[in-house]
Structure formats: structure tokens, C-alpha cells
Design an enzyme around this catalytic site. Structure first.
Site, PDB file in Angstrom:
ATOM      1  N   GLU A   1       0.855  -1.157  -0.037  1.00 21.89           N
ATOM      2  CA  GLU A   1       0.052   0.234   0.072  1.00 21.89           C
ATOM      3  C   GLU A   1       0.801   1.186  -0.094  1.00 21.89           C
ATOM      4  O   GLU A   1       2.018   1.206   0.507  1.00 21.89           O
ATOM      5  CB  GLU A   1      -0.849  -0.155   1.198  1.00 21.89           C
TER       6      GLU A   1
ATOM      7  N   LYS B   1      -9.384   3.148  -1.829  1.00 22.63           N
ATOM      8  CA  LYS B   1      -9.566   2.718  -0.759  1.00 22.63           C
ATOM      9  C   LYS B   1     -10.936   3.238   0.095  1.00 22.63           C
ATOM     10  O   LYS B   1     -11.075   4.439   0.139  1.00 22.63           O
ATOM     11  CB  LYS B   1      -8.600   2.972   0.327  1.00 22.63           C
TER      12      LYS B   1
ATOM     13  N   CYS C   1      -5.790  -2.586   3.002  1.00 21.55           N
ATOM     14  CA  CYS C   1      -5.190  -2.512   4.385  1.00 21.55           C
ATOM     15  C   CYS C   1      -6.798  -2.057   5.333  1.00 21.55           C
ATOM     16  O   CYS C   1      -7.451  -3.473   5.624  1.00 21.55           O
ATOM     17  CB  CYS C   1      -4.546  -1.118   4.452  1.00 21.55           C
TER      18      CYS C   1
END
Length: 260
Positions: free
Chosen positions: A41, A110, A144
Site C-alpha cells: 500500500e 480505498k 489495508c
């Protein structure tokens, strides 16, 4: 399907150095002739949030050109982790996927931002998920913190994904959560989960690596240590269909029971 995970340290706020390192690591990983290379990431800038408008990619460049050219050169699919990417006035934590010809197959922003880390003050959350095909295998990706929201991974699975990629910067203090959540997402969705973490330190956080691949039965196929490395693993795609047939969780869902 052969997969190579690139686990590296990321230099805070230094995209030029990080790009150079990532090119070197991808070229090294390509020597093993994997089908897919996966990156961590925010590997271009890390979370240098206050100056992202100055140092981040602009509409995907130069990541699109650099990674696309490498994918084409080595004829390898690349799930390019995620990068800080500016679009107009907005900055996204955006994941790009490249096929063997260097084309962008998909991108994902995200969806869940960590308020405790003030991510929401500097980044704009994504509002959609999509799946993509790599060598005819349906895949999906989240990033994540997204892994803490099982409905997101389930949405990808219901769209047909058999492999879920998760690039991350997950800290040592919560590494047991990382492992447990990766395994849970694999078991409950009966799919492979390929989770790539970084190493190194940033502010007060240490990042221990521990990248791992879990099969649809919840078995850990490979798990890295805390060193910079390329982790290779081969997965059996037929196993997904066998497990989904043996325990038909999706067809046994009682959607009425989930309505709020």
C-alpha cells in the site's frame, strides 16, 4: 497461478526513491516468471499526508507508465499495490491493476479511511468495488483497513472473485488482527487472500511484514518474516470451486435475516 509478493520498506515522502526501488524489485521478481506480481500500500509516498498534492501521482502518472511498461516487458500481470493519486482537488489511495500487455485492467480507491490517523482529512474515500479478470480468473482487491469490514470482501466474492488481493501498511501493534482477519476473509468467502504488507518504521509505528497467502480452507500457504523480500507461492484455482461445492455457503445465505 504463480504469485510473487513484494515486501519492502517505503521511504516517507520520497516517491523518486520508492519508484526506483520498486522497479528494481519488480525486475527481480519477474525472473521467477510469476503470473502476478503484487505490491504493498501507498508505496510511492507512504503516508506523507500533508504534502500529497505536491508529491503524489497525477491521474495515475507516472505509475501507469512505469508499471505498465514493466508488465508489458515481462508479460506479467501486476496488482500494483496502491499509490497516492491526485485527481483534480481530490487525493485517493488508489490501487491499479495491469494486465500482461501493460493495460490498466481496473482501479480501486480505498473505501475506509482511518480517522484516528486523520486519513479522512487528506484522502477521499472510494465508493465502489469491482472485480477484474487476470488470465481469466475473476479477482478483487481491497486495501489495508478495508479488511476490518467483512461486507466489502463479501461484496467482491458475490461478484465472483476467487482471489482477493490486499496491499497494506499494517503495524506491529495489531499484527495478530492482521493475520486473523486475512484468514477469516478467506474462510468466510471461500477464496484465496493474498495480503502484502510493508516493513520498516514511520513515526511511532513499526511494520513487521508478515505478508501471507491463505487458501479458501483457511490454510496459510506462505508467510514472510520482517525482512525485505520477494515471496513466491503457487495456488490451485480449482480448490475454490471444490470448496464452494462442498460447503455451499453462498447458496445457503438467508438474506432476509440480514436486513436492518
Amino acid at each position: 497461478m504463480k504469485i510473487a509478493m513484494i515486501q519492502v520498506n517505503i521511504e516517507f515522502g520520497n516517491p523518486e526513491t520508492n519508484r526506483k526501488k520498486m522497479v528494481e524489485m519488480i525486475e527481480k521478481a519477474a525472473q521467477g516468471q510469476p503470473d502476478i506480481i503484487v505490491l504493498p500500500e501507498m508505496w510511492n509516498t507512504s503516508f506523507s499526508l500533508k504534502n500529497l498534492h505536491e508529491i503524489a501521482d497525477k491521474s495515475g502518472e507516472p505509475t501507469k507508465t512505469i508499471i505498465g511498461n514493466l508488465a508489458k516487458k515481462y508479460h506479467i500481470n501486476i496488482v500494483a499495490g496502491s499509490v497516492a493519486d491526485v485527481h483534480g482537488d481530490l487525493v485517493h489511495n488508489r490501487l491499479y491493476v495491469f494486465d500482461r500487455d501493460g493495460n490498466v485492467k481496473s482501479h480501486y480507491d480505498k473505501a475506509h479511511l482511518i480517522q484516528q490517523a486523520r486519513e479522512h482529512e487528506f484522502l477521499t474515500a472510494g465508493k465502489s468495488t469491482e472485480v477484474f479478470r487476470l488470465d481469466e480468473v475473476i479477482c478483487g482487491a481491497i486495501i489495508c483497513y478495508d479488511i476490518r469490514f467483512p461486507e466489502l470482501a463479501r461484496t467482491v466474492a458475490l461478484k465472483g472473485a476467487k482471489v482477493l488481493f490486499i496491499p497494506a501498511q499494517w503495524p506491529e501493534t495489531r499484527i495478530e488482527h492482521w493475520k486473523a482477519l486475512v484468514i477469516a476473509r478467506a474462510i468466510e468467502n471461500q477464496m484465496y487472500v493474498v495480503a502484502v504488507n510493508r516493513i520498516g518504521s514511520e513515526f511511532k509505528a513499526d511494520f513487521p511484514g508478515k505478508s501471507l497467502v491463505v487458501d479458501p480452507w483457511g490454510k496459510i500457504l506462505v508467510e514472510s518474516d520482517d525482512q525485505e523480500q520477494i515471496v513466491h507461492v503457487e495456488i490451485d484455482m480449482d480448490l475454490v470451486d471444490r470448496i464452494r461445492t462442498k460447503i455451499p455457503c453462498f447458496s445457503d445465505r438467508n438474506i432476509e435475516a440480514y436486513e436492518l
